[in-house]
Design a protein around this motif. Structure first.
Motif, PDB file in Angstrom:
ATOM      1  N   PHE A  39      37.674  73.974 -29.767  1.00 27.31           N
ATOM      2  CA  PHE A  39      36.315  74.152 -29.254  1.00 27.31           C
ATOM      3  C   PHE A  39      35.248  74.082 -30.335  1.00 27.31           C
ATOM      4  N   ASN A  40      35.585  74.435 -31.583  1.00 24.89           N
ATOM      5  CA  ASN A  40      34.569  74.476 -32.646  1.00 24.89           C
ATOM      6  C   ASN A  40      33.769  73.175 -32.771  1.00 24.89           C
ATOM      7  N   PRO A  41      34.415  72.009 -32.891  1.00 28.51           N
ATOM      8  CA  PRO A  41      33.626  70.771 -33.004  1.00 28.51           C
ATOM      9  C   PRO A  41      32.831  70.459 -31.744  1.00 28.51           C
ATOM     10  N   MET A  42      33.339  70.852 -30.580  1.00 26.23           N
ATOM     11  CA  MET A  42      32.605  70.632 -29.335  1.00 26.23           C
ATOM     12  C   MET A  42      31.299  71.405 -29.329  1.00 26.23           C
ATOM     13  N   ILE A  43      31.339  72.633 -29.815  1.00 31.04           N
ATOM     14  CA  ILE A  43      30.146  73.480 -29.838  1.00 31.04           C
ATOM     15  C   ILE A  43      29.082  72.871 -30.732  1.00 31.04           C
ATOM     16  N   TYR A  44      29.482  72.439 -31.929  1.00 26.12           N
ATOM     17  CA  TYR A  44      28.506  71.869 -32.860  1.00 26.12           C
ATOM     18  C   TYR A  44      27.989  70.522 -32.368  1.00 26.12           C
ATOM     19  N   ALA A  45      28.868  69.697 -31.803  1.00 24.32           N
ATOM     20  CA  ALA A  45      28.449  68.386 -31.314  1.00 24.32           C
ATOM     21  C   ALA A  45      27.519  68.514 -30.117  1.00 24.32           C
ATOM     22  N   PHE A  46      27.725  69.565 -29.311  1.00 24.39           N
ATOM     23  CA  PHE A  46      26.931  69.726 -28.098  1.00 24.39           C
ATOM     24  C   PHE A  46      25.558  70.341 -28.382  1.00 24.39           C
ATOM     25  N   PHE A  47      25.487  71.282 -29.314  1.00 28.07           N
ATOM     26  CA  PHE A  47      24.252  72.035 -29.518  1.00 28.07           C
ATOM     27  C   PHE A  47      23.338  71.459 -30.595  1.00 28.07           C
ATOM     28  N   TYR A  48      23.843  70.626 -31.476  1.00 35.27           N
ATOM     29  CA  TYR A  48      23.010  70.067 -32.542  1.00 35.27           C
ATOM     30  C   TYR A  48      22.730  68.592 -32.262  1.00 35.27           C
ATOM     31  N   PRO A  49      21.447  68.225 -32.022  1.00 32.76           N
ATOM     32  CA  PRO A  49      21.097  66.826 -31.736  1.00 32.76           C
ATOM     33  C   PRO A  49      21.538  65.867 -32.833  1.00 32.76           C
ATOM     34  N   SER A  50      21.475  66.328 -34.098  1.00 35.54           N
ATOM     35  CA  SER A  50      21.862  65.452 -35.206  1.00 35.54           C
ATOM     36  C   SER A  50      23.332  65.051 -35.106  1.00 35.54           C
ATOM     37  N   PHE A  51      24.186  65.983 -34.718  1.00 35.93           N
ATOM     38  CA  PHE A  51      25.603  65.672 -34.565  1.00 35.93           C
ATOM     39  C   PHE A  51      25.837  64.781 -33.344  1.00 35.93           C
TER      40      PHE A  51
END
Length: 339
Positions: free
Chosen positions: A299-311
């Motif tokens: 889940f960790n990469p999903m959270i960052y990819a979903f919440f940060y527009p840059s990612f």
């Protein structure tokens, strides 16, 4: 009909009694978890490595965590999958110790990274004007070094020095009398030590930091319309730090912490209680809780990819192959100087 892990029946562990349909379903589910973990964390690693705008101290900490989670998915989960489904270990006693040590090390290292990310976000919210001066590349390197070295020393030292079952040798050999057994075992003392080191301390740091950030962000929101506050915001944005961005970081941190607690809390609670319950918790339940903990790395990469527009923008460029274009590493992923 009862089946065994090895040909020598009188010293072999008993194989799984599940039907082929159940085994196929479990293998399919676990393979899906492994592939999602590998792909998600690989996307984060490529994004931060390739795009120069993502080369910030905070993101290198995230890059290190993604590397830990990627290795967990590639080096630990496949062997755990076979053990969980078959209830047998076919890879030898020495590799059992290596696998167990690596499992504890990488799982703990992932949790350590989460706590340091929380500390980093705390500094960004509480003291934004001095954030860049305080959280330097050297400080991030120290955080990364601690996140890798402490779990490595703890895990490999405990397993290879056989400190994990010290004081409970009789029960340990009673449970591991058969060939084909490979599951982490803790005595009362080592279980409490593992609980405190790998879960309680980093989890408490995350919890305290999150509540501190929450109350600070709440106070900032109440005073946002004040003229002097507007002047301060303008000064902070001039230094590359915006309140809105840090508020989003606080929200993301809260979700990260919530997912962490949901995934790992059941396993660690059962792990520390099992020796005090005379090891009454079934191995099947223990295996299921371990896989629930592994989901944190999924889940960790999903959270960052979903919440940060840059990612999200970086992910789109990777998926559409745009990273192979000339000067793609210099693409503008966001307008601010910090992600």
């Amino acid at each position: 009909m009862m089946s065994f892990c090895h040909n020598i029946i009188n010293i072999s562990c008993v194989n799984s009694s599940w039907s082929n349909d159940v085994r196929a379903s479990l293998y399919s589910l676990m393979v899906l978890i492994i592939l999602t973990t590998l792909l998600g964390n690989l996307m984060v690693i490529i994004s931060i490595s390739h795009f120069k705008q993502l080369h910030t101290p905070t993101n290198w900490l995230i890059h290190s965590m993604a590397t830990v989670d990627f290795l967990l998915g590639g080096l630990v989960m496949p062997y755990s999958m076979v053990r969980s489904v078959e209830h047998c270990w076919h890879f030898g006693e020495v590799f059992c110790k290596i696998h167990t040590s690596t499992d504890i090390m990488l799982s703990s290292a992932s949790i350590f990274h989460l706590s340091f990310i929380a500390i980093d976000r705390y500094c960004a919210v509480c003291d934004p004007l001095r954030y860049k001066a305080r959280i330097t590349v050297l400080v991030i390197f120290v955080m990364i070094f601690i996140s890798w070295s402490v779990p490595a020393l703890f895990a490999f030292g405990m397993i290879f020095l056989e400190l994990n079952f010290k004081g409970a040798e009789e029960m340990y050999y009673k449970r591991t009398h058969c060939i084909g057994y490979c599951s982490v075992f803790f005595s009362k003392t080592s279980g409490v030590l593992a609980f405190v080191t790998s879960f309680y301390i980093p989890g408490s740091i995350m919890l305290c930091v999150y509540f501190r950030i929450y109350f600070i962000a709440k106070g900032q929101a109440r005073s946002i319309n004040d003229a002097s506050q507007k002047l301060q915001i303008g000064l902070e944005e001039k230094n590359g730090i915006s309140r809105t961005k840090e508020g989003k970081a606080a929200k993301t941190l809260g979700i990260v912490m919530g997912v962490f607690l949901i995934c790992w809390c059941p396993f660690f609670v059962c792990m520390v209680m099992d020796p005090f319950l005379d090891y009454a918790i079934p191995l099947t339940l223990n295996d299921a809780l371990i896989w629930f903990g592994y989901l944190n790395s999924t889940f960790n990469p999903m959270i960052y990819a979903f919440f940060y527009p840059s990612f999200r923008r970086a992910l789109k460029m990777i998926l559409f192959g745009k990273i192979f274009q000339k000067d793609s590493s210099r693409c503008q992923l966001f307008l601010e100087s910090n992600p």
